[in-house]
Write an enzyme that holds these catalytic residues in place. Structure first.
Site, PDB file in Angstrom:
ATOM      1  N   LYS A 191       0.871  -1.181   0.000  1.00 46.60           N
ATOM      2  CA  LYS A 191       0.000   0.000   0.000  1.00 46.60           C
ATOM      3  C   LYS A 191       0.905   1.226   0.000  1.00 46.60           C
ATOM      4  O   LYS A 191       2.068   1.169   0.423  1.00 46.60           O
ATOM      5  CB  LYS A 191      -0.947   0.010   1.196  1.00 46.60           C
ATOM      6  CG  LYS A 191      -0.338   0.198   2.543  1.00 46.60           C
ATOM      7  CD  LYS A 191      -0.080   1.565   3.116  1.00 46.60           C
ATOM      8  CE  LYS A 191      -0.940   2.692   2.671  1.00 46.60           C
ATOM      9  NZ  LYS A 191      -0.462   3.976   3.314  1.00 46.60           N
TER      10      LYS A 191
ATOM     11  N   THR B   6       9.447   3.574   2.401  1.00 49.62           N
ATOM     12  CA  THR B   6       8.484   4.589   1.936  1.00 49.62           C
ATOM     13  C   THR B   6       7.048   4.126   1.778  1.00 49.62           C
ATOM     14  O   THR B   6       6.273   4.775   1.109  1.00 49.62           O
ATOM     15  CB  THR B   6       8.918   5.230   0.600  1.00 49.62           C
ATOM     16  OG1 THR B   6       8.912   4.233  -0.420  1.00 49.62           O
ATOM     17  CG2 THR B   6      10.271   5.861   0.712  1.00 49.62           C
TER      18      THR B   6
END
Lengths: 404, 404
Positions: free
Chosen positions: B176, B187
């Site tokens: 996600k 990240t």
């Protein structure tokens, strides 16, 4: 020290003008400005740190080697950057100015702002130089500032009067800057005039001290422009004893210059492309000035936080997030955060954890034009302030279609 | 190597599930996911470099000290960050998972994503753990990926099959990530499963090699999140000879993992908050990999350039500007730039100066879903690729009002 009108023409001996010369298609928009001092000036400047530099900066650096200038010419509508004939054009422009004013070519400062990499020709300068010079006037600052505006919605023009060595002195300024603004030297165009008498060496030091805490603490979008330049011209007509040391007079002038540059910085941030709010981030009790500045700039530059401010959403987690990735030595478990406006003070975070608050009151606080983000790092004695603006639909609109 | 379906359940011995447990108000949205391997796995992870870290990361780091894991639990809707009871909550969550699955608490990886600093309670986990575990299934990857999505509009789920040491092996993954995305470790959240047999040491090295050129080259908005985590679990059921050196088998697996992570990275960039386009910046002929990466990331991160891409405006001056302020050793007078899409190749800049082009063709090239920005620095032998997306009205809309 008191605010006065007159912008760059407020100091003794300065005149200015701004006209439409044809760089832009829209004839209602001025696109060429000139500032002139009847006496040669001590002059100093700071420039962008971008490796891509507008041709006018290269020419201006050369002209300012001797620390003397008498005129500033600046066009908007085309940045004269990444053009194969850029330096030639900037040189020819200063020749035209010098000839028409009867001054030395090396005493002309050249600046330029607008789209990067568009072809550019000398014709508009050539055809309108006489008109531009003929129109120089004591109340010309307003025309000049309109000549350098790009996506700015408000002219940025300030002046102060103060006493130095018993003499009445002035500093005036105009600036442009709305997008492509990020702290890395001047970050926009600012032209400052003064009638104070000061040496080149002292002026150089003063500019760098002031710019570091004002223009270099402004961010609109994190993009450091190619054409940034701040220059100051001092013609000495105030009649004070020339400033050659860091004495009391130096401090008096620096205070005035700082005030002017702080106003311009706030003005640029508030008029950031598409902005609806000025964001002022005040960091206190940092381990060093460098740490304080790094945190303030990180918060003011966060797209997520800027968008939240546009939405009047007290999403303080994004402030903590931006503090956390700032290149600074910070103990996140000591951080307190307040959001403030004229409506009141909203305490949102204590020791890095959430403080319960009333959402209705939060929305009221965040509905004002200026929001102060007060961050206490509780870990030292140093402070810093940075200025920015919210991220809005209009920023995207303006920059999604800038050239057309 | 070939693409297959099944996501994280594609490798032998893995099952998954995703349900609505009540972290979110919207009952139609799943908010809790579980991935489980019937055999204990060699596991490794990378984490955010933000100094503000979600509590689940702290607990997971502790649990992964021995390099072994058997389950991953992740909730969306609340990031469990900046909460005073955060670590306690994450620990209690892993206890609940361990008890229900009959495995060791230290073999549970805990992750979390959503708003930072919102109060959070254990109740939804407690009340739904039985249901979550009871629903574990071989075709559960799709439910799991929906359980971890936040502002994502597309589930990111990939799997490949390949042969290693004569055995059929698999790597599967879900991820996600849509906003608060910037290259500084993982990240985002990515969970990768595999049936390859590999040592903890080799898996650690492989992850860092792959992540540096994939996830760490993605930027949506320059904001490094507090909860980023990529973890890989390998249960060894493929039956290959255990990988303990950087041999041919290591390379085979690394190629497969790189492919998966590249697909996830592109998927995350393309589904960046509000994005309409995937931007792929390919920098070639740099003096070093570091220089190439710095330039690629600078361009992909420029708000001005991103807004221009949204507007289908070939404003290449902004690319030059971003190259110019990248922290890299670049000769801007050697730079060539092409903008490419399936429609064709638009040559916009040669040796740092503009190349004339047809505006109509430019608009056609820039109207496609993926734009490649090909930057040739003509100054060395190194290359890098970064992925990003355009900056749109919807980015502002999504983030102006995220919490409400």
């Amino acid at each position: 020290m008191r605010d006065i009108t007159g912008g760059v023409c407020a100091p003794e001996g300065f005149v200015a003008n701004g006209i439409h010369a044809g760089m832009r298609k829209n004839k209602a928009k001025k696109d060429l400005a000139l500032i002139y001092s009847k006496e040669p000036c001590i002059a100093a400047a700071t420039y962008t740190q971008n490796k891509v530099k507008g041709a006018p900066l290269i020419v201006t650096k050369k002209h300012l080697k001797d620390g003397i200038a008498q005129a500033i010419i600046c066009n908007s509508g085309n940045a004269n950057t990444c053009n194969s004939n850029g330096v030639e054009l900037a040189t020819e422009t200063s020749e035209l100015v010098a000839k028409e004013l009867g001054i030395k070519e090396e005493d002309v400062i050249v600046a330029s702002t607008g789209v990067i990499g568009q072809p550019m020709v000398i014709d508009p300068f050539k055809e309108h130089m006489h008109e531009l010079v003929a129109g120089l006037k004591k109340d010309g600052s307003d025309d000049a500032v309109h000549g350098i505006m790009t996506t700015d919605t408000q002219p940025k023009e300030y002046a102060v009067e103060f006493v130095i060595d018993g003499q009445i002195a002035h500093i005036g300024a105009i600036a442009k800057g709305s997008g492509m603004i990020h702290p890395n030297m001047a970050t926009m165009l600012a032209f400052v005039t003064s009638d104070v008498d000061i040496s080149k060496e002292m002026l150089d030091i003063m500019i760098h001290e002031v710019v570091n805490d004002t223009f270099n603490m402004v961010s609109v979008d994190g993009d450091t422009s190619t054409n940034d330049m701040l220059c100051v011209m001092c013609n000495g007509l105030a009649g004070n004893k020339k400033i050659v040391f860091k004495d009391h007079d130096y401090q008096v002038m620096e205070d005035a210059l700082f005030y002017i540059c702080e106003q311009l910085s706030r003005g640029i941030a508030k008029d950031g492309e598409g902005a609806t709010k000025l964001l002022t981030c005040k960091v206190s009790h940092a381990k060093s000035v460098w740490n304080a500045k790094a945190v303030a700039k990180s918060v003011i530059t966060s797209s997520l936080f800027k968008a939240a401010m546009f939405g009047k959403d007290a999403n303080w987690g994004r402030i903590l997030c931006a503090i956390g990735y700032a290149p600074a030595d910070v103990d996140v478990n000591k951080v307190d955060v307040h959001l403030q406006s004229t409506v009141g003070d909203l305490y949102v975070c204590h020791n890095g954890m959430g403080v319960e608050f009333d959402e209705e009151f939060a929305t009221k606080v965040l509905s004002e034009d200026e929001i102060i983000i007060a961050i206490d790092l509780n870990d030292g004695d140093y402070s810093a302030t940075a200025w920015g603006c919210d991220l809005t639909y209009d920023y995207v609109k303006i920059n999604g279609d800038y050239r057309t």
